[in-house]
Write a protein that holds these residues in place. Structure first.
Motif, PDB file in Angstrom:
ATOM      1  N   ILE A 199      20.895 -64.112 -19.270  1.00  0.00           N
ATOM      2  CA  ILE A 199      19.933 -63.464 -18.364  1.00  0.00           C
ATOM      3  C   ILE A 199      19.479 -64.504 -17.343  1.00  0.00           C
ATOM      4  O   ILE A 199      18.731 -65.435 -17.679  1.00  0.00           O
TER       5      ILE A 199
ATOM      6  N   TRP B 155      14.976 -59.326 -25.154  1.00  0.00           N
ATOM      7  CA  TRP B 155      16.368 -58.942 -24.909  1.00  0.00           C
ATOM      8  C   TRP B 155      16.523 -57.426 -24.938  1.00  0.00           C
ATOM      9  O   TRP B 155      17.264 -56.849 -24.123  1.00  0.00           O
TER      10      TRP B 155
ATOM     11  N   THR C 145      15.616 -55.755 -21.608  1.00  0.00           N
ATOM     12  CA  THR C 145      16.342 -56.104 -20.381  1.00  0.00           C
ATOM     13  C   THR C 145      16.985 -54.865 -19.766  1.00  0.00           C
ATOM     14  O   THR C 145      17.233 -53.858 -20.446  1.00  0.00           O
ATOM     15  N   GLN C 146      17.246 -54.965 -18.469  1.00  0.00           N
ATOM     16  CA  GLN C 146      17.837 -53.875 -17.716  1.00  0.00           C
ATOM     17  C   GLN C 146      19.113 -54.365 -17.047  1.00  0.00           C
ATOM     18  O   GLN C 146      19.240 -55.540 -16.713  1.00  0.00           O
TER      19      GLN C 146
ATOM     20  N   ARG D 233      22.485 -58.674 -16.767  1.00  0.00           N
ATOM     21  CA  ARG D 233      21.208 -58.371 -17.407  1.00  0.00           C
ATOM     22  C   ARG D 233      20.072 -58.969 -16.586  1.00  0.00           C
ATOM     23  O   ARG D 233      20.186 -60.075 -16.057  1.00  0.00           O
ATOM     24  N   ASN D 234      18.972 -58.238 -16.545  1.00  0.00           N
ATOM     25  CA  ASN D 234      17.786 -58.702 -15.826  1.00  0.00           C
ATOM     26  C   ASN D 234      16.559 -58.462 -16.694  1.00  0.00           C
ATOM     27  O   ASN D 234      16.486 -57.468 -17.419  1.00  0.00           O
ATOM     28  N   LEU D 235      15.604 -59.379 -16.646  1.00  0.00           N
ATOM     29  CA  LEU D 235      14.374 -59.210 -17.410  1.00  0.00           C
ATOM     30  C   LEU D 235      13.623 -57.966 -16.944  1.00  0.00           C
ATOM     31  O   LEU D 235      13.621 -57.634 -15.752  1.00  0.00           O
TER      32      LEU D 235
ATOM     33  N   GLU E 209       9.289 -60.564 -16.867  1.00  0.00           N
ATOM     34  CA  GLU E 209       9.579 -61.559 -15.828  1.00  0.00           C
ATOM     35  C   GLU E 209       8.300 -62.163 -15.269  1.00  0.00           C
ATOM     36  O   GLU E 209       8.215 -63.381 -15.054  1.00  0.00           O
TER      37      GLU E 209
END
Length: 407
Positions: A105, A200, A203-204, A214-216, A221
């Motif tokens: 990520i 985890w 995540t998106q 993957r992004n927080l 974030e």
């Protein structure tokens, strides 16, 4: 903020994607001896040249010296091009890791520049950070070495194992800027109680530079941005701008969920501190529900006011993140976290201790004793001698150590 107060006031007005309304008035009232060099140098030191230059080129041209205007335009052009190269570097790394079944990520850096600032040219980053699962540390390091990224430390296998255990990250060098794989967001000494499994799960998947990554989750974030700024004692304006721009660009933030996440992990005070600094320094718009949440924490408000008041006097707080500090003690709202921070910081041997002396693996426990004698006896005596001799260069206990490249 008495010395160069005009320049610093203007910097705070301009280091935003939407300059303050009174920025134009400050420019109109700028005297002939206005120190443009100091303004630019301070922006560079705080990692906000992109924001400054972008705001300057959008001001009436009659208010900006021609040479400053032209330099701002050229800086943005070069910064956008060089940052795109770094985006490609990150994308290549993530693709290679994914091919080996290593999930990562990315955080801060390029993904933040796009999601919070909307323009790669507006944020400076000097390394590429990404989070991996703790179980993937060695496979990740092996893969990174395979594609050309290596460490620059010379430690024994046992020392390296200890280093990776307390640091929560590594710094690797290869083509491009340094790369930092993380398995925790702060060193072991900070005693953070982060629910990584939940993080985890939240995540998106997003599209980044043509790839799915993957992004927080936004709430996670923002918490991580506040952890990072607090870890580094908010010594750079860039980290305050990150919080201000992230809240501006994410109006859909679920504040109630953020409160629950921050409080359940003992991270609420760090988040409050980051949000309040963004409000005090950069006039970030804080929703009433957040303002009410902040108002309940006197310690967070006191530290926010103190840091905002002395923000550009960074020498007052620019010490190693591994040294005990009242600040890091008091930004933890749970007593157990404070005591764990104290204990771990006192006894944890680090890279500088491994380099200073070599013990065989069977006597590895002696590094703790060596750390205590070095840090709390030999080093203070040496520093006293150095001050007594007027700061002249003399040989003494090692002071250098591995540091976060983002500094």
């Amino acid at each position: 903020m008495s010395q160069n107060s005009r320049e610093l006031s203007l910097l705070l007005c301009l280091c935003r994607t939407e300059p303050a309304e009174h920025a134009r008035n400050l420019l109109q009232e700028a005297p002939d001896d206005f120190d443009w060099g100091f303004l630019v140098q301070t922006a560079y030191a705080h990692g906000v040249t992109g924001l400054l230059c972008n705001s300057l080129i959008n001001m009436p041209k009659t208010l900006i010296p021609e040479v400053i205007l032209e330099a701002s335009q050229e800086h943005l052009r070069q910064h956008r091009a060089s940052n795109q190269i770094l985006v490609d570097q990150l994308t290549h790394i993530l693709t290679e890791l994914a091919a080996t079944d290593i999930e990562a990520i990315p955080f801060k850096g390029p993904t933040l520049a796009i999601s919070a600032y909307g323009d790669l040219a507006l944020r400076t980053f000097r390394d590429l950070d990404f989070l991996i699962h703790k179980t993937k540390i060695q496979p990740c390091l092996d893969k990174m070495e395979e594609i050309g990224y290596t460490q620059n430390m010379h430690l024994s296998p046992r020392q390296m194992q200890a280093f990776l255990g307390y640091s929560g990250q590594d710094v690797l060098y290869g083509e491009g800027i340094p790369v930092e794989p993380h398995w925790t967001f702060a060193p072991h000494t900070f005693a953070l109680d982060i629910d990584y499994a939940g993080l985890w799960d939240r995540t998106q998947k997003i599209t980044f530079n043509g790839q799915h990554i993957r992004n927080l989750a936004p709430e996670d974030e923002l918490i991580i941005l506040c952890i990072h700024g607090s870890k580094e004692k908010w010594t750079k304006l860039k980290w305050v701008a990150d919080v201000a721009e992230f809240t501006r660009s994410h109006p859909e933030l679920d504040w109630k969920q953020l409160f629950v996440l921050a409080e359940s992990q003992g991270l609420a005070r760090m988040v409050k501190l980051g949000l309040k600094l963004a409000e005090l320094l950069l006039e970030a718009q804080i929703p009433p529900v957040v303002a009410n949440w902040l108002a309940k924490d006197r310690m967070a408000l006191d530290w926010s006011n103190q840091l905002a008041g002395e923000f550009f006097d960074v020498d007052k707080r620019a010490r190693s993140i591994y040294e005990l500090s009242r600040f890091h003690w008091e930004i933890r709202e749970r007593r157990r976290d404070q005591w764990r921070y104290l204990y771990r910081t006192l006894i944890q041997p680090r890279e500088q201790h491994f380099i200073g002396i070599t013990f065989p693996d069977r006597l590895f426990f002696l590094y703790t004793l060596y750390k205590l004698l070095h840090d709390y006896l030999a080093l203070p005596i040496w520093l006293q001698i150095k001050r007594h001799r007027g700061g002249q260069s003399i040989t003494g206990p090692a002071e250098t150590e591995h540091t976060d490249a983002t500094r």
